[in-house]
Design an enzyme around this catalytic site. Structure first.
Site, PDB file in Angstrom:
ATOM      1  N   HIS A 127      -1.882   1.541 -12.517  1.00 11.46           N
ATOM      2  CA  HIS A 127      -1.453   2.686 -11.167  1.00 11.46           C
ATOM      3  C   HIS A 127      -2.441   2.466 -10.137  1.00 11.46           C
ATOM      4  CE1 HIS A 127      -0.081   6.141  -9.054  1.00 11.46           C
ATOM      5  NE2 HIS A 127      -1.229   6.432  -9.504  1.00 11.46           N
ATOM      6  N   LYS A 143       8.735   1.488   1.098  1.00 16.99           N
ATOM      7  CA  LYS A 143       7.581   2.184   0.428  1.00 16.99           C
ATOM      8  C   LYS A 143       6.600   2.835   1.777  1.00 16.99           C
ATOM      9  CE  LYS A 143       4.146   1.926  -3.115  1.00 16.99           C
ATOM     10  NZ  LYS A 143       3.420   1.191  -4.047  1.00 16.99           N
ATOM     11  N   HIS A 173      -0.078  -4.651  -5.980  1.00 21.01           N
ATOM     12  CA  HIS A 173      -1.456  -4.310  -5.298  1.00 21.01           C
ATOM     13  C   HIS A 173      -2.546  -5.367  -5.285  1.00 21.01           C
ATOM     14  CE1 HIS A 173       0.014  -0.300  -5.154  1.00 21.01           C
ATOM     15  NE2 HIS A 173       0.378  -0.214  -6.475  1.00 21.01           N
TER      16      HIS A 173
END
Length: 182
Positions: free
Chosen positions: A168, A94, A65
């Protein structure tokens, strides 16, 4: 690598036991050669698994990310080169992956502290918007080759943290910045 060392140690023990029982090494050599060949062939695979197992949740978060140089046209190549999958076991595509493309690692880490606020459960929302690139899977097969359509936006990010480190990225929550409409 530890697995391979253990495997070789066990093979040497087997060799000692076998040579003591039979008295000669000629009957052991073909078996030993086969075991060593299989072990050496497995070394690259085992080292890749070892690297994946040693990646911390924070390192995985950064790999998946964070990219300050990310651009909408780089979705396919970046997701492929960083080995980002929908399912790590099956290597499926994904569906959506978002990259934080502005700032630096510390800006994101600070969302887990004073630069963020509590948000729904254990999540935190950034106090300021970030530039992000969202990569959406084109088509619906979910199997490689994976092709993505990227789009750019500026918005607050929602992340999960452990020990004041991001671990996350919450894909499903999009909070537009003040100058964007919902």
């Amino acid at each position: 690598m530890n697995y391979i060392k253990t495997l070789f140690a066990r093979q040497l023990q087997l060799l000692k036991v076998t040579t003591n029982r039979k008295g000669n090494m000629a009957s052991v050599c073909p078996v030993l050669f086969l075991i060593l060949a299989v072990g050496w062939a497995a070394m690259p695979v085992m080292s890749e698994i070892d690297v994946q197992l040693n990646e911390s949740r924070y390192q995985k978060f950064l790999r998946q990310h964070f990219d300050p140089n990310m651009a909408v046209k780089k979705c396919d190549s970046t997701i492929k080169s960083r080995k980002i999958f929908g399912n790590e076991d099956t290597h499926s595509c994904k569906q959506v992956n978002t990259f934080i493309a502005a700032g630096n690692k510390n800006d994101i880490k600070n969302v887990c502290d004073k630069a963020g606020s509590p948000y729904r459960g254990n999540l935190r929302i950034s106090n300021k918007p970030f530039h992000v690139i969202t990569c959406d899977l084109k088509g619906g097969s979910g199997r490689p080759p994976c092709e993505y359509r990227g789009h750019s936006s500026t918005r607050k990010i929602v992340i999960g943290c452990e020990n004041k480190l991001p671990v996350h990225y919450e894909e499903g929550i999009i909070i537009p910045s003040a100058n964007e409409s919902v």
